[in-house]
Design a protein around this motif. Structure first.
Motif, PDB file in Angstrom:
ATOM      1  N   GLU A  87       0.815  -1.223   0.000  1.00  0.00           N
ATOM      2  CA  GLU A  87       0.000   0.000   0.000  1.00  0.00           C
ATOM      3  C   GLU A  87       0.846   1.270   0.000  1.00  0.00           C
ATOM      4  O   GLU A  87       0.299   2.373  -0.018  1.00  0.00           O
ATOM      5  CB  GLU A  87      -0.917   0.017   1.230  1.00  0.00           C
ATOM      6  N   GLY A  88       2.150   1.149   0.056  1.00  0.00           N
ATOM      7  CA  GLY A  88       3.022   2.329   0.093  1.00  0.00           C
ATOM      8  C   GLY A  88       4.184   2.097   1.032  1.00  0.00           C
ATOM      9  O   GLY A  88       5.191   1.506   0.663  1.00  0.00           O
ATOM     10  N   PHE A  89       4.036   2.542   2.309  1.00  0.00           N
ATOM     11  CA  PHE A  89       5.089   2.365   3.300  1.00  0.00           C
ATOM     12  C   PHE A  89       4.481   2.004   4.644  1.00  0.00           C
ATOM     13  O   PHE A  89       3.339   2.363   4.943  1.00  0.00           O
ATOM     14  CB  PHE A  89       5.909   3.649   3.459  1.00  0.00           C
ATOM     15  N   GLY A  90       5.278   1.323   5.469  1.00  0.00           N
ATOM     16  CA  GLY A  90       4.860   1.044   6.824  1.00  0.00           C
ATOM     17  C   GLY A  90       4.764   2.328   7.637  1.00  0.00           C
ATOM     18  O   GLY A  90       5.369   3.350   7.303  1.00  0.00           O
ATOM     19  N   ASP A  91       3.978   2.290   8.706  1.00  0.00           N
ATOM     20  CA  ASP A  91       3.778   3.444   9.580  1.00  0.00           C
ATOM     21  C   ASP A  91       4.964   3.556  10.537  1.00  0.00           C
ATOM     22  O   ASP A  91       5.069   2.807  11.510  1.00  0.00           O
ATOM     23  CB  ASP A  91       2.475   3.291  10.361  1.00  0.00           C
ATOM     24  N   LEU A  92       5.861   4.495  10.274  1.00  0.00           N
ATOM     25  CA  LEU A  92       7.058   4.642  11.101  1.00  0.00           C
ATOM     26  C   LEU A  92       6.737   5.142  12.502  1.00  0.00           C
ATOM     27  O   LEU A  92       7.525   4.935  13.428  1.00  0.00           O
ATOM     28  CB  LEU A  92       8.051   5.584  10.420  1.00  0.00           C
ATOM     29  N   LEU A  93       5.576   5.796  12.681  1.00  0.00           N
ATOM     30  CA  LEU A  93       5.186   6.214  14.024  1.00  0.00           C
ATOM     31  C   LEU A  93       4.920   5.002  14.906  1.00  0.00           C
ATOM     32  O   LEU A  93       5.112   5.049  16.121  1.00  0.00           O
ATOM     33  CB  LEU A  93       3.939   7.102  13.962  1.00  0.00           C
ATOM     34  N   ALA A  94       4.494   3.897  14.277  1.00  0.00           N
ATOM     35  CA  ALA A  94       4.188   2.693  15.032  1.00  0.00           C
ATOM     36  C   ALA A  94       5.384   1.756  15.141  1.00  0.00           C
ATOM     37  O   ALA A  94       5.659   1.191  16.201  1.00  0.00           O
ATOM     38  CB  ALA A  94       3.010   1.956  14.378  1.00  0.00           C
TER      39      ALA A  94
END
Length: 343
Positions: free
Chosen positions: A197-204
């Motif tokens: 879908e694009g990129f992983g959530d770096l905040l998580a």
């Protein structure tokens, strides 16, 4: 921020070329056309940029059989006469087993921050490989962190990601649909982890590396830049780093800022920082100014004296560029390096 190496890549394997009924060049050209139209329709690219067409024997990749590189590509429905002619010239040759045909595009594009449009001359690249045996590979790469919830210095930017990531996700889905193949996210890069879908959530999940901009991008582009400068730099150039504030002047080609010529205010350091959003021209445009700095150092100029000497100067070589006549001050070289990646 804009990088010189991909922030992330994605791959697809469309169905093979269908024997004599379809040529490799026609398949590659059609895929490039469809992907570019998809990116344009979503407002990710403007459609303009440069394209390359290369035919190689896979046993001797370093010496292509035929190549046309960095041909201007025009916005609009077609690619422009130059790229079409290059593709036609290579397409006239038979694609034999053990040969590889590669068509690629470097595309200017736009993202938004708080609704304000930003532009980079190489925001995406698209590449299609066609093997003589018929297999096809499509690759898409991006050079921005606008899709990430943390920027490349690990600062949260969820609002920026919310503005831009949905369009990237839509593009990846549409490309999978038009190719009829599953998406294969590339390996994690030094900057982020691509997903379907694009990129992983770096905040998580957190970033893979601390400050990937300063740790990898800045040294990597310095190495690339110095690789373009002829002659040995050992003992010939000013120091390339400093802990002091720096003065700098913009280097322009017409209205476009290519980079920043700088000098330390406290020691013998001076150099050039490429503005990544200007694309490959940012690196090529720095070469004559680095050579002039080298010449001034050989003549005994201090770093600040050299910068003063070059203010308002022009380079009339291919493409041409000029140094602005007014110098500005940055709190540090790190601040200037960040500026060179931010707009």
């Amino acid at each position: 921020m804009i990088t010189s190496e991909p922030v992330g890549e994605w791959f697809w394997e469309p169905s093979p070329v269908s024997g004599a009924a379809e040529s490799g060049i026609s398949r590659a050209f059609a895929l490039l056309t469809d992907v570019r139209k998809t990116l344009v329709s979503l407002g990710l690219v403007t459609g303009e940029g440069t394209g390359s067409v290369v035919l190689s024997d896979r046993r001797a990749m370093a010496t292509p059989l035929c190549e046309h590189r960095d041909v201007p590509v025009e916005a609009g429905d077609g690619f422009g006469p130059g790229f079409a002619a290059a593709a036609g010239a290579v397409g006239a040759l038979s694609l034999l087993p053990d040969q590889l045909l590669t068509l690629s595009l470097k595309l200017a594009g736009e993202w938004t921050e708080s609704g304000v449009g930003r532009r980079a001359e190489k925001l995406f690249t698209v590449r299609v490989d066609v093997w003589g045996e018929g297999a096809v590979l499509l690759a898409l790469s991006t050079y921005a962190d606008a899709w990430l919830t943390l920027d490349l210095r690990e600062r949260p930017q969820p609002e920026v990601a919310a503005e831009n990531a949905p369009r990237l996700a839509a593009a990846l889905k549409r490309i999978s649909e038009l190719t009829g193949s599953e998406i294969d996210p590339g390996d994690p890069t030094r900057h982020a982890r691509p997903t379907a879908e694009g990129f992983g959530d770096l905040l998580a999940e957190g970033a893979e590396y601390d400050d990937s901009w300063g740790t990898f991008e800045v040294p990597g582009r310095w190495k690339r830049l110095m690789g373009l400068v002829p002659g040995s730099s050992e003992g010939q150039d000013y120091e390339s780093s400093t802990e002091h504030p720096v003065r700098y002047a913009r280097v322009r080609r017409g209205e476009r800022v290519l980079g920043f010529l700088w000098a330390s205010v406290g020691d013998a350091a001076a150099g050039y920082e490429p503005r990544n959003a200007a694309g490959d021209a940012a690196f090529e445009g720095g070469v004559p100014w680095l050579l002039r700095l080298r010449s001034l150092r050989a003549r005994g100029f201090g770093a600040q004296q050299a910068l003063e000497e070059l203010l308002g100067d022009r380079d009339d070589g291919p493409g041409g560029s000029a140094v602005e006549s007014t110098a500005h001050e940055a709190a540090s070289l790190d601040a200037l390096e960040e500026l060179s990646g931010r707009f």
